[in-house]
Design an enzyme around this catalytic site. Structure first.
Site: not given
Ligand code: NAD
Length: 373
Positions: A119, A124, A127, A130, A225
């Site tokens: 990540r 991004q 992802d 997400s 995380y």
């Protein structure tokens, strides 16, 4: 190379690539095979896939004629017995299903699991956790608003004043942050817990209250995380959560720790103290749930409180969910397809290396290796 798109099995409604994504693959000189009615539940017809340049074929054809098979959930064992693809690509939760990855590795498949994508900023646009987490947070609040037998917003009317609903959100990752934004748009008052102090500002900028519990384990080395907390911290956190739960009308729980069982943050006793008619939506249900009464894919009613265990909320918005999922996949595939449309696995690239969990007959990810011994 040829990319093959598999149809997901019910209750999944999404598909890993839509016709708009096939158009992109065709521009890269990639042949595309699509399993018949693969996009049906996501409102994408076989004709739309054909118009985008794909061939619509049987599942067997997809499995036997593709270089790379794209899917969301893992194909079943009988699929893998006849599969001749070099690469299997999907969202396989390898930290929960490590032995499956071992089996596939031993059969010689190269396996990419997009949920293992590092990540980083560069990642991004690829992802899926997400893009799908965002839908989860949005839908969780809408589902709660639908089940909750009162208003979310405050109303001052000639017939009297209605107080706004009090929402408690546990976990302010992607899903939790979208849940806050959606609940605020509906006029609820929102309180939030997370173990990562880094999210405090984001929570407050969305207009919610962040409840801090001192002494959370440092997650600085966990790539953003959460990490597991000490028993002592969990006890103190539970005591604080209990104070908020008893006041809440709606609770949305999203707390997860990658590769671990979700932490139980709400006990039966706490639920017993909630008002009748209150609603809990537990989107961490698939990894064990954040309440002790959660049952995955079921709604449990306890003392008048509905506890909905649902981690599959993106499937309730198959069209947008597939659109975003597919775009994430296309962005990743750019890294492994060269200009001539051939497969080109460059393991020097941290995103390619990080997402690949099996290659050349062996499991390649250290965490999965540790799990399978
Ligand atoms: P997740 O689904 O794994 O977890 C949800 C949330 O639960 C997390 O915020 C976590 O801190 C929280 N949580 C865990 N234990 C808890 C406890 N005991 N009490 C309360 N909350 C608890 O998380 P996610 O949404 O997938 O992402 C988490 C973070 O990853 C993001 O907020 C961000 O920092 C990072 N991220 C980075 C990128 C990127 O840079 N490409 C993309 C997405 C996310």
């Amino acid at each position: 190379m040829t990319i093959g798109l598999l149809k997901e099995t019910s209750p999944e409604t999404r598909v890993s690539l839509l016709p708009e994504h096939i158009t992109q693959l065709k521009k890269w000189n990639v042949e595309v095979l699509v399993e018949r009615s693969a996009g049906e539940s996501a409102f994408a017809s076989d004709e739309a896939y054909q118009a985008a340049g794909a061939q619509v074929v049987s599942r067997e054809d997809v499995l036997q004629r593709s270089t790379l098979v794209s899917c969301i959930h893992a194909p079943i064992d009988s699929d893998m017995l006849i599969c001749k693809a070099q690469v299997v690509f999907g969202l396989f939760q390898p930290l929960y299903f490590a032995s499956r990855i071992k089996q596939w590795a031993e059969k010689g498949f190269t396996v990419f699991s997009i949920d293992m994508l590092p990540r980083t900023t560069r990642a991004q646009s690829m992802d899926v956790l997400s893009s799908q987490g965002n839908i989860t947070g949005y839908k969780a609040v809408l589902l709660a608003a639908n089940l909750y037998p009162k208003y979310f917003p405050m109303f001052m009317t000639a017939a009297g004043t209605v107080a706004p609903a009090k929402l408690l959100i546990l976990g302010a990752g992607v899903a939790g942050l979208q849940a806050i934004a959606t609940a605020k748009r509906l006029g609820a008052v929102v309180e939030v817990f997370d173990t990562r102090p880094a999210v405090k500002e984001e929570v407050m900028s969305l207009g919610a209250k962040f409840v801090e519990v001192e002494g959370a384990a440092d997650a600085a080395n966990a790539g953003g995380y959460a990490v597991e907390q000490s028993e002592e911290f969990m006890q103190r956190q539970k005591a604080k959560i209990a104070e908020s739960v008893v006041k809440a009308d709606v609770v949305i729980t999203t707390a997860q720790i990658p590769g671990k069982k979700a932490p139980v943050l709400i006990t039966e006793e706490m639920i017993g103290g909630m008002k009748s008619g209150s609603v809990i939506i537990d989107v961490a249900a698939a990894t064990g749930g954040n309440t002790s009464l959660t049952v995955n894919n079921e709604t449990v009613v306890y003392n008048g409180v509905s506890i909905v265990g649902n981690s599959a909320l993106p499937a309730a918005m198959p069209s947008d969910a597939s659109k975003l999922f597919g775009k994430n996949i296309i962005n990743f595939l750019q890294l492994i397809i060269d200009k001539e449309g051939n497969l080109n696995l460059n393991f020097e690239d941290d995103l390619v290396k990080g997402t690949c969990v099996a290659n050349a007959g062996a499991v390649t990810n250290e965490r999965i290796k540790a799990l399978i011994g």
